[in-house]
Design an enzyme around this catalytic site. Structure first.
Site, mmCIF file in Angstrom:
data_model
loop_
_atom_site.group_PDB
_atom_site.id
_atom_site.type_symbol
_atom_site.label_atom_id
_atom_site.label_comp_id
_atom_site.label_asym_id
_atom_site.label_seq_id
_atom_site.Cartn_x
_atom_site.Cartn_y
_atom_site.Cartn_z
ATOM 1 C CB CYS A 53 -55.548 12.391 -60.463
ATOM 2 S SG CYS A 53 -54.305 12.652 -61.757
ATOM 3 C CG HIS A 104 -56.193 16.596 -61.418
ATOM 4 N ND1 HIS A 104 -55.645 15.753 -60.490
ATOM 5 C CD2 HIS A 104 -57.445 16.885 -60.978
ATOM 6 C CE1 HIS A 104 -56.527 15.548 -59.509
ATOM 7 N NE2 HIS A 104 -57.629 16.226 -59.792
ATOM 8 C CG HIS A 116 -60.569 15.366 -57.894
ATOM 9 N ND1 HIS A 116 -59.468 16.129 -57.612
ATOM 10 C CD2 HIS A 116 -61.608 15.989 -57.290
ATOM 11 C CE1 HIS A 116 -59.833 17.176 -56.875
ATOM 12 N NE2 HIS A 116 -61.123 17.108 -56.668
#
Length: 157
Positions: A53, A104, A116
């Site tokens: 990420c 994240h 993402h």
């Protein structure tokens, strides 16, 4: 029957994720994200061979001329906090997916969506309002200056 449903679900997913559909369609930001949609997930990855990420956000921002560290928590320490209602394309959105803090990060692309690197699906677009992400949303940071934002929103490139 199960294969047919899976194929239908995949087709619908691709329909909704093809093209980012941000307020700046074909902007420099959208172009960079579009180029890597579908790239596989790779823990520690920072290239088009595979992204995690923060590697994904670091890569896209580098293409726009901005340097980010390679860790979602370190990226969260940057920029200016933004409320959810004030999000604009290019803002970073952060999540607690592990139960122990920022774990994240993605890039807000407009229209309630963010790009993402999903550990299960690679680089994709999802809605912030999806239950999974909505329940784990921590906050957003504006990293781009207004000038850099204007440049990244430019659709003439």
């Amino acid at each position: 029957m199960k294969k047919t449903l899976s194929a239908a679900a995949l087709s619908i997913t691709l329909l909704f994720t093809s093209g980012i559909g941000s307020v700046f369609a074909d902007s420099a930001l959208d172009q960079e994200i579009d180029k890597v949609l579908g790239t596989r997930y790779s823990y520690g990855g920072t290239t088009t061979s595979g992204f995690d990420c923060s590697g994904f956000t670091m890569y896209v921002y580098a293409k726009l001329g901005l340097k980010l560290p390679h860790q979602s928590g370190s990226q969260f320490d940057m920029g200016t906090s933004i409320t959810r209602k004030d999000l604009r394309a290019g803002d970073l959105v952060f999540f607690n997916t592990t139960g122990s803090g920022i774990s994240h990060v993605g890039i807000y692309v407009g229209d309630g969506k963010f790009a993402h690197a999903s550990s299960n699906r690679g680089v994709v677009i999802n809605r912030l309002a999806e239950d999974y992400y909505d329940q784990r949303y921590v906050g957003a940071k504006r990293i781009m200056s207004d000038d850099k934002y204007e440049q990244s929103a430019d659709t003439s490139s």
